[in-house]
Design an enzyme around this catalytic site. Structure first.
Site, PDB file in Angstrom:
ATOM      1  N   ASP A  84       0.845  -1.199   0.000  1.00 54.44           N
ATOM      2  CA  ASP A  84       0.000   0.000   0.000  1.00 54.44           C
ATOM      3  C   ASP A  84       0.885   1.256   0.000  1.00 54.44           C
ATOM      4  O   ASP A  84       1.953   1.262  -0.603  1.00 54.44           O
ATOM      5  CB  ASP A  84      -0.920  -0.051   1.238  1.00 54.44           C
TER       6      ASP A  84
ATOM      7  N   ASP B 257       0.036   2.790  18.674  1.00 59.39           N
ATOM      8  CA  ASP B 257      -0.644   1.505  18.835  1.00 59.39           C
ATOM      9  C   ASP B 257       0.235   0.329  18.422  1.00 59.39           C
ATOM     10  O   ASP B 257      -0.113  -0.825  18.696  1.00 59.39           O
ATOM     11  CB  ASP B 257      -1.945   1.475  18.012  1.00 59.39           C
TER      12      ASP B 257
ATOM     13  N   HIS C  67      -3.701   5.815   3.750  1.00 63.41           N
ATOM     14  CA  HIS C  67      -4.375   4.609   3.270  1.00 63.41           C
ATOM     15  C   HIS C  67      -3.689   3.343   3.779  1.00 63.41           C
ATOM     16  O   HIS C  67      -4.342   2.424   4.286  1.00 63.41           O
ATOM     17  CB  HIS C  67      -4.371   4.672   1.735  1.00 63.41           C
TER      18      HIS C  67
ATOM     19  N   THR D 293      -4.110   2.036  22.250  1.00 65.99           N
ATOM     20  CA  THR D 293      -3.936   3.037  23.307  1.00 65.99           C
ATOM     21  C   THR D 293      -5.270   3.713  23.631  1.00 65.99           C
ATOM     22  O   THR D 293      -5.470   4.222  24.717  1.00 65.99           O
ATOM     23  CB  THR D 293      -2.903   4.101  22.896  1.00 65.99           C
TER      24      THR D 293
ATOM     25  N   ASN E 254     -14.045   0.475  -6.353  1.00 62.61           N
ATOM     26  CA  ASN E 254     -15.104   1.386  -5.874  1.00 62.61           C
ATOM     27  C   ASN E 254     -15.760   2.195  -6.994  1.00 62.61           C
ATOM     28  O   ASN E 254     -16.175   3.320  -6.778  1.00 62.61           O
ATOM     29  CB  ASN E 254     -14.508   2.389  -4.870  1.00 62.61           C
TER      30      ASN E 254
ATOM     31  N   ALA F 225      -7.911  -7.707  -8.915  1.00 68.40           N
ATOM     32  CA  ALA F 225      -8.841  -8.599  -8.217  1.00 68.40           C
ATOM     33  C   ALA F 225      -9.628  -9.463  -9.197  1.00 68.40           C
ATOM     34  O   ALA F 225     -10.148 -10.514  -8.823  1.00 68.40           O
ATOM     35  CB  ALA F 225      -9.799  -7.783  -7.350  1.00 68.40           C
TER      36      ALA F 225
ATOM     37  N   VAL G 163      -6.767 -14.513  -7.882  1.00 68.96           N
ATOM     38  CA  VAL G 163      -6.708 -13.470  -6.852  1.00 68.96           C
ATOM     39  C   VAL G 163      -8.084 -13.427  -6.191  1.00 68.96           C
ATOM     40  O   VAL G 163      -9.105 -13.504  -6.868  1.00 68.96           O
ATOM     41  CB  VAL G 163      -6.383 -12.092  -7.465  1.00 68.96           C
TER      42      VAL G 163
ATOM     43  N   SER H 191     -11.199  -1.004  -0.282  1.00 72.29           N
ATOM     44  CA  SER H 191      -9.861  -0.989   0.312  1.00 72.29           C
ATOM     45  C   SER H 191      -9.900  -1.331   1.791  1.00 72.29           C
ATOM     46  O   SER H 191      -8.944  -1.880   2.331  1.00 72.29           O
ATOM     47  CB  SER H 191      -9.234   0.407   0.185  1.00 72.29           C
TER      48      SER H 191
END
Lengths: 88, 449
Positions: free
Chosen positions: B194, B203, B226, B241, B324, B340, B345, B398
């Site tokens: 990404d 975190d 992203h 946290t 999207n 995809a 995949v 995503s």
């Protein structure tokens, strides 16, 4: 085609090339043959049998005839929306 | 499968399951850019001839036609309201699957305008004034309501999301049963390819994050957000946290590969380099929330299909976002994106917390493997974001993808010897069936073991 376009630098195609099953083990040799027809090799991805590189647009078709090549595709580009977009 | 687990699918929150009353009519949603084609398909495949109804100045004539025809089309909406006998109902269902010009068919519901009772007299009065029959106005109203209901993804989604208590865990972790899973993904390697990752996010303090940039001139540090969001969903901590929990495989080994630059741009070449890195590092799972628009009718990339098969043979499954591009509220459904759409995949669609398909989620409408395999939570998803923001709530296929990737890691922990194809099977077989088309959600909503 305008005179300006004719005299300009030739377009360069970014390509991804998959090597067939018989030549996955000899990626270097396939890359050498691709260089001979004008490919500027960026990466040899040995594990997945892929070669990436750049070549003059007018010579891109020649790559398909090279021994060991199974497929030549133009590299696609991706663009995410900007970070502030609600849909990603 | 417990059907009572399903929320009420209509936009009316007051109606419980099984209380949907239908009129016997059907709403047929036609493709916006192919209404004429849709009309002729309806005539040839179902024998239903629709009368045109449109501008108010044509409506007096049209309303009369309506009385005779039983069917009416609202071209500006791309919606037809039709009467259909059982044989025609089957033909309609078939047409909606086979014909690109027919996007959806559903029973016209009696109860979905809350103010229906109050509106009835107005229809009579308004109709009299305008010279339109009440039936005409009712048909038009129902067509509009049908469109609005398919909007569920925006208005309805927000309402449904508000109903889920997220004080302890993000809704996506609840509906996928991640919160009650005994598995944590311990020792399983997940690569998230990404925009990189915020390596200093509090975190993830004390967590090893293997990382590599495949973007020339840019470090892994994520200046977009992203990538940090996707890593957070797939691998975020059990106890962040600040509550709520948002991460699935909290003990998985994180491999954050930067293949998109800080402006969110990338190419096939960097993605393939990232996949290779993941394979070399024996990552069992590659999560790619990257989608390039696939034209309607296009076949998948043979290069990426070859890569996905070789990855699978080497023990790595590739999971990618369906994309999207759809705009379902206006009747636009687009095909699953590259990569995809490659058969090997795994393609992930997005649903909301009301289990409706997300308005933007692409569908399996292209040939040669362009199906949706599974769905994940992908609307109003809360996860990590680069400092100083720390958290962000966004939507998209995503966001659905790393839910599936994280849950895949839980399955790998449950069965350490599982192969990529076995993993794919178990993800599909254990998915929660949804009352939606497999074209949209594949096997259904991903579930943790």
């Amino acid at each position: 085609v305008s005179a300006q376009e004719q005299s300009g630098d030739e377009q360069v195609a970014e390509v991804t090339i998959s090597v067939d099953e018989d030549h996955v083990g000899t990626l270097d040799a396939v890359a050498e043959r691709l260089r001979a027809v004008g490919l500027s090799v960026d990466e040899l991805l040995v594990e997945i049998g892929i070669i990436t590189g750049r070549i003059a647009e007018s010579r891109a078709e020649d790559l398909e005839g090279v021994e060991g090549v199974s497929r030549v595709e133009r590299s696609r580009t991706y663009q995410l929306p900007p970070p502030e977009s609600g849909i990603q | 499968m417990n059907s009572d687990l399903f929320p009420e699918p209509s936009g009316d929150p007051s109606a419980g399951p099984g209380e949907i009353e239908t009129t016997g009519n059907y709403l047929v949603v036609l493709a916006e850019d192919a209404v004429e084609e849709g009309v002729s398909v309806l005539r040839s495949k179902t024998g239903i001839g629709v009368a045109l109804a449109d501008a108010p100045d044509e409506a007096v004539v049209t309303a009369e036609e309506l009385e005779e025809s039983d069917h009416v089309l609202f071209p500006s909406l791309g919606v037809a309201v039709v009467k259909a006998d059982p044989e025609q109902q089957d033909a309609l269902a078939l047409a909606s699957h086979e014909e690109s010009s027919v996007l959806a068919v559903e029973p016209e519901r009696v109860v979905y305008a809350a103010e229906q009772v109050g509106i009835e007299p107005d229809l009579e009065a308004a109709g009299a004034l305008a010279g339109l029959s009440p039936d005409y106005l009712r048909g038009y109203r129902d067509a509009v309501d049908g469109l609005l209901r398919s909007l569920g993804s925006s208005s309805g989604q927000a309402a449904a999301a508000a109903a889920v208590d997220e004080s302890e865990a993000a809704w996506g972790l609840q509906v996928t049963k991640t919160v009650s899973s005994h598995f944590s993904g311990r020792g399983v390697r997940i690569a998230v390819l990404d925009t990189g990752f915020d390596l200093g996010h509090p975190d993830f303090a004390g967590r090893t994050v293997h990382n590599q940039s495949f973007v020339a001139g840019e470090a892994v540090q994520d200046a977009h957000g992203h990538g940090t969001h996707c890593v957070g969903t797939a691998c975020g901590p059990d106890e962040p946290t600040r509550a709520p929990r948002y991460g699935v495989a909290y003990e998985a080994e994180i491999f954050a590969g930067k293949v998109l630059n800080n402006r969110g741009k990338g190419s096939d070449g960097s993605m393939l380099a990232g996949i290779t890195w993941a394979i070399v590092n024996r990552c069992k799972i590659v999560s790619m929330s990257i989608a390039g628009r696939a034209p309607r009718g296009a076949s998948p990339s043979l290069v990426f299909e070859t890569v996905a098969r070789r990855a699978s043979a080497l023990g790595t499954i590739i999971i990618a976002a369906a994309g999207n591009d759809s705009r379902r509220p206006v009747g636009v459904t687009e095909p699953v994106s590259h990569p995809a759409n490659c058969p090997s995949v795994m393609a992930v669609a997005a649903v909301d917390s009301g289990f409706a398909i997300a308005s933007f989620s692409n569908a399996g409408i292209n040939p040669n493997g362009g199906q949706v395999d599974i769905a994940g939570p992908g609307v109003r998803v809360y996860s990590s974001w680069p400092r100083p923001t720390l958290y962000n709530t966004i939507g998209g296929t995503s966001m659905a993808t790393p839910h599936v990737a994280g849950i895949a890691a839980l399955h790998c922990q449950a069965d350490p010897r599982i192969t990529p194809s076995g993993l794919r099977n178990v993800l599909a077989q254990s998915a929660r069936r949804l009352p939606l088309s497999s074209i949209d959600v594949g096997a259904g909503l991903v579930q943790a073991p």
